[in-house]
Design a protein around this motif. Structure first.
Motif, PDB file in Angstrom:
ATOM      1  N   TYR A  28       0.799  -1.220   0.000  1.00  9.53           N
ATOM      2  CA  TYR A  28       0.000   0.000   0.000  1.00  9.53           C
ATOM      3  C   TYR A  28       0.840   1.283   0.000  1.00  9.53           C
ATOM      4  O   TYR A  28       0.282   2.378  -0.044  1.00  9.53           O
ATOM      5  N   GLY A  29       2.159   1.144   0.026  1.00  8.61           N
ATOM      6  CA  GLY A  29       3.003   2.330   0.095  1.00  8.61           C
ATOM      7  C   GLY A  29       2.851   3.254  -1.103  1.00  8.61           C
ATOM      8  O   GLY A  29       2.832   4.487  -0.960  1.00  8.61           O
ATOM      9  N   GLU A  30       2.725   2.678  -2.289  1.00 13.44           N
ATOM     10  CA  GLU A  30       2.613   3.509  -3.488  1.00 13.44           C
ATOM     11  C   GLU A  30       1.285   4.269  -3.505  1.00 13.44           C
ATOM     12  O   GLU A  30       1.234   5.458  -3.862  1.00 13.44           O
ATOM     13  N   GLU A  31       0.204   3.601  -3.095  1.00 16.00           N
ATOM     14  CA  GLU A  31      -1.091   4.284  -3.015  1.00 16.00           C
ATOM     15  C   GLU A  31      -1.045   5.392  -1.968  1.00 16.00           C
ATOM     16  O   GLU A  31      -1.616   6.467  -2.154  1.00 16.00           O
ATOM     17  N   HIS A  32      -0.341   5.129  -0.878  1.00 14.48           N
ATOM     18  CA  HIS A  32      -0.160   6.162   0.153  1.00 14.48           C
ATOM     19  C   HIS A  32       0.576   7.380  -0.424  1.00 14.48           C
ATOM     20  O   HIS A  32       0.193   8.525  -0.156  1.00 14.48           O
ATOM     21  N   LEU A  33       1.608   7.135  -1.224  1.00 14.37           N
ATOM     22  CA  LEU A  33       2.337   8.248  -1.833  1.00 14.37           C
ATOM     23  C   LEU A  33       1.432   9.060  -2.767  1.00 14.37           C
ATOM     24  O   LEU A  33       1.532  10.293  -2.827  1.00 14.37           O
ATOM     25  N   ARG A  34       0.540   8.390  -3.496  1.00 15.99           N
ATOM     26  CA  ARG A  34      -0.346   9.082  -4.424  1.00 15.99           C
ATOM     27  C   ARG A  34      -1.420   9.893  -3.702  1.00 15.99           C
ATOM     28  O   ARG A  34      -1.750  11.011  -4.107  1.00 15.99           O
ATOM     29  N   THR A  35      -1.966   9.319  -2.635  1.00 17.05           N
ATOM     30  CA  THR A  35      -3.147   9.914  -2.008  1.00 17.05           C
ATOM     31  C   THR A  35      -2.847  10.715  -0.750  1.00 17.05           C
ATOM     32  O   THR A  35      -3.629  11.602  -0.381  1.00 17.05           O
ATOM     33  N   GLY A  36      -1.759  10.353  -0.059  1.00 22.10           N
ATOM     34  CA  GLY A  36      -1.464  10.982   1.223  1.00 22.10           C
ATOM     35  C   GLY A  36      -2.229  10.383   2.382  1.00 22.10           C
ATOM     36  O   GLY A  36      -2.042  10.788   3.542  1.00 22.10           O
ATOM     37  N   TYR A  37      -3.094   9.376   2.115  1.00 19.16           N
ATOM     38  CA  TYR A  37      -3.861   8.761   3.193  1.00 19.16           C
ATOM     39  C   TYR A  37      -2.942   7.893   4.064  1.00 19.16           C
ATOM     40  O   TYR A  37      -2.148   7.095   3.542  1.00 19.16           O
ATOM     41  N   PRO A  38      -3.042   8.016   5.375  1.00 17.71           N
ATOM     42  CA  PRO A  38      -2.197   7.192   6.249  1.00 17.71           C
ATOM     43  C   PRO A  38      -2.594   5.722   6.180  1.00 17.71           C
ATOM     44  O   PRO A  38      -3.752   5.379   5.909  1.00 17.71           O
ATOM     45  N   ILE A  39      -1.630   4.867   6.413  1.00 18.56           N
ATOM     46  CA  ILE A  39      -1.845   3.418   6.460  1.00 18.56           C
ATOM     47  C   ILE A  39      -2.101   3.044   7.919  1.00 18.56           C
ATOM     48  O   ILE A  39      -1.232   3.218   8.776  1.00 18.56           O
ATOM     49  N   VAL A  40      -3.281   2.541   8.208  1.00 18.81           N
ATOM     50  CA  VAL A  40      -3.633   2.113   9.567  1.00 18.81           C
ATOM     51  C   VAL A  40      -3.813   0.602   9.545  1.00 18.81           C
ATOM     52  O   VAL A  40      -4.548   0.061   8.718  1.00 18.81           O
ATOM     53  N   TYR A  41      -3.143  -0.071  10.456  1.00 20.94           N
ATOM     54  CA  TYR A  41      -3.232  -1.529  10.490  1.00 20.94           C
ATOM     55  C   TYR A  41      -2.969  -2.022  11.905  1.00 20.94           C
ATOM     56  O   TYR A  41      -2.600  -1.267  12.793  1.00 20.94           O
ATOM     57  N   THR A  42      -3.178  -3.299  12.117  1.00 19.50           N
ATOM     58  CA  THR A  42      -2.934  -3.909  13.415  1.00 19.50           C
ATOM     59  C   THR A  42      -2.204  -5.229  13.197  1.00 19.50           C
ATOM     60  O   THR A  42      -1.687  -5.496  12.111  1.00 19.50           O
ATOM     61  N   SER A  43      -2.132  -6.040  14.234  1.00 21.50           N
ATOM     62  CA  SER A  43      -1.505  -7.364  14.134  1.00 21.50           C
ATOM     63  C   SER A  43      -2.196  -8.267  15.139  1.00 21.50           C
ATOM     64  O   SER A  43      -3.244  -7.906  15.685  1.00 21.50           O
ATOM     65  N   ALA A  44      -1.608  -9.413  15.404  1.00 14.17           N
ATOM     66  CA  ALA A  44      -2.175 -10.279  16.438  1.00 14.17           C
ATOM     67  C   ALA A  44      -2.023  -9.663  17.823  1.00 14.17           C
ATOM     68  O   ALA A  44      -2.726 -10.039  18.763  1.00 14.17           O
ATOM     69  N   ASP A  45      -1.100  -8.708  17.965  1.00 14.45           N
ATOM     70  CA  ASP A  45      -0.921  -7.997  19.233  1.00 14.45           C
ATOM     71  C   ASP A  45      -1.986  -6.924  19.394  1.00 14.45           C
ATOM     72  O   ASP A  45      -2.689  -6.563  18.455  1.00 14.45           O
ATOM     73  N   SER A  46      -2.055  -6.374  20.583  1.00 15.87           N
ATOM     74  CA  SER A  46      -2.984  -5.291  20.879  1.00 15.87           C
ATOM     75  C   SER A  46      -2.334  -3.967  20.483  1.00 15.87           C
ATOM     76  O   SER A  46      -1.794  -3.243  21.322  1.00 15.87           O
ATOM     77  N   VAL A  47      -2.397  -3.644  19.185  1.00 14.81           N
ATOM     78  CA  VAL A  47      -1.714  -2.452  18.668  1.00 14.81           C
ATOM     79  C   VAL A  47      -2.567  -1.749  17.628  1.00 14.81           C
ATOM     80  O   VAL A  47      -3.293  -2.388  16.855  1.00 14.81           O
ATOM     81  N   PHE A  48      -2.480  -0.434  17.613  1.00 16.24           N
ATOM     82  CA  PHE A  48      -3.039   0.431  16.576  1.00 16.24           C
ATOM     83  C   PHE A  48      -1.836   1.076  15.921  1.00 16.24           C
ATOM     84  O   PHE A  48      -1.146   1.888  16.539  1.00 16.24           O
ATOM     85  N   GLN A  49      -1.530   0.698  14.669  1.00 22.74           N
ATOM     86  CA  GLN A  49      -0.308   1.141  14.022  1.00 22.74           C
ATOM     87  C   GLN A  49      -0.621   2.071  12.851  1.00 22.74           C
ATOM     88  O   GLN A  49      -1.552   1.813  12.084  1.00 22.74           O
ATOM     89  N   VAL A  50       0.175   3.130  12.734  1.00 23.33           N
ATOM     90  CA  VAL A  50      -0.007   4.092  11.664  1.00 23.33           C
ATOM     91  C   VAL A  50       1.323   4.240  10.937  1.00 23.33           C
ATOM     92  O   VAL A  50       2.341   4.615  11.537  1.00 23.33           O
TER      93      VAL A  50
END
Length: 389
Positions: free
Chosen positions: A136-158
């Motif tokens: 999703y990095g290239e789409e992020h570069l085009r749009t400027g929208y932040p990448i928000v994701y998580t994992s199996a851990d209790s995390v909110f990652q940006v």
């Protein structure tokens, strides 16, 4: 009085706990499986007594180990770094930090977008950190929208590219999420800022500029007791993030284990009558989560090579404890942490209540041991591992 050092090898488990089936981890044994699959040799940890804790194919039992040795059971609900380190500090959790395997609720995402002034975010799924910027990095570069994701851990990652979102702005976004959104029922263990750089096809995460915004720990813990008792406290690695940047006289974040070990050796030559809390993260972050058993073994061997230098700096009145915070078995099909016992080695062995420490009932035996060492009163659930005078 002397200094006390606690070194946590992140993700080092020594076999499934009795309740591991509740977590789907009944077959896990991080140390045992890594050494079985890779023939990992750990001669210095062997002399300390690591192979006396559980049967390990390439780390045999020794008759006169330098450390008191045993394993510890986690009582808190969960199997993440925050839960493990907090229990070592005397904090017990009756419910796990929330996780979001299907992504965060839409109202949380909408509030995040409104609070930081963006139209939308990308992803909102459980995703590998390296793969999410690849995909999703290239789409992020085009749009400027932040990448928000998580994992199996209790995390909110940006995640955000530094050419699109300056690192300080990314930190502000994560601080907003931590303070305004990820609280109460959504109180995740950590909100993590993940800046990255580079062109499409060659994105690189800037690990040294990662920043964790942790949930604040309850005040009743051994670090607070040390502060009240006038004991200087030092953190190396991600420890400071796990305790929300509280309690420490000085802290040093690190990019990798080699830097953490170097910082520890430097600090051991400079301080006295202090407490030092160290996390060595590579076994977990670089290798456990990526199912890289060979890399995990090499990381253990890197630490093993440093053991003689560390031991040589332990003074006669000092105490050294080596342990883990959860399992992360890289030989299975899961990239998640595992619900395992963790090893505990106490040096010098002569200061412990007995050479074979057996199975300790809680990680909080470490908090009780630290309090005992510094002569502080403590009402933590657990028992000191030190010899009674």
């Amino acid at each position: 009085m002397g200094s006390c050092y606690v070194i946590v090898i992140d993700g080092l488990g020594v076999g499934a706990q009795e309740d591991a089936g509740d977590y789907g981890d009944e077959e896990e044994n991080t140390l045992g499986h890594v050494c079985e699959q890779t023939s990992c040799r750990l001669p210095n940890l062997e002399r300390l007594g690591l192979g006396n804790i559980i049967p390990v194919a390439s780390v045999p039992v020794v008759s006169n180990p330098l450390c008191a040795h045993g394993k510890m059971r986690e009582q808190s609900v969960g199997k993440d770094s925050t839960t493990g380190h907090w229990e070592m500090a005397g904090i017990h959790l009756n419910r796990p930090f929330p996780t979001y395997p299907d992504g965060f609720p839409e109202d949380i995402i909408q509030q995040f977008c409104g609070g930081i002034g963006v139209e939308r975010v990308l992803v909102n799924e459980s995703y590998s950190g390296t793969e999410v910027i690849r995909d999703y990095g290239e789409e992020h570069l085009r749009t400027g929208y932040p990448i928000v994701y998580t994992s199996a851990d209790s995390v909110f990652q940006v995640a955000a590219h530094v050419d699109v979102t300056p690192v300080e702005k990314l930190y502000e976004w994560c601080a907003f999420a931590r303070d305004r959104l990820m609280t109460g029922e959504h109180g995740v263990g950590r909100v993590i800022a993940r800046p990255f750089e580079g062109p499409p096809g060659a994105f690189e995460r800037l690990s040294e500029q990662r920043h964790d915004f942790s949930i604040a720990p309850p005040e009743q813990n051994i670090l607070g007791k040390l502060r009240e008792g006038g004991v200087k406290t030092y953190a190396i690695g991600k420890i400071v993030d796990l305790f929300s940047e509280r309690y420490f006289t000085q802290y040093r974040r690190t990019r990798h284990n080699a830097e953490g070990i170097s910082q520890l050796l430097s600090l051991m030559s400079a301080i006295s009558d202090s407490f030092v809390f160290v996390n060595l993260i590579d076994t977990d972050q670089k290798y456990g989560h990526r199912l890289d058993a060979e890399g995990y073994a090499q990381s253990l061997q890197e630490f093993d090579r440093a053991v003689p230098a560390i031991i040589s700096k332990v003074q006669d009145d000092d105490l050294l404890v080596i342990t883990g915070d959860h399992g992360n078995d890289p030989t299975n099909d899961s990239t998640d942490h595992s619900r395992e016992f963790v090893p505990v080695l106490v040096f010098p062995g002569s200061c412990a209540e007995q050479l074979n420490l057996g199975t300790r009932e809680t990680f909080s035996d470490i908090a009780c041991t630290i309090a005992d060492f510094f002569g502080l009163s403590a009402d933590f659930h657990g028992k000191s591992m030190l010899m009674k005078e």
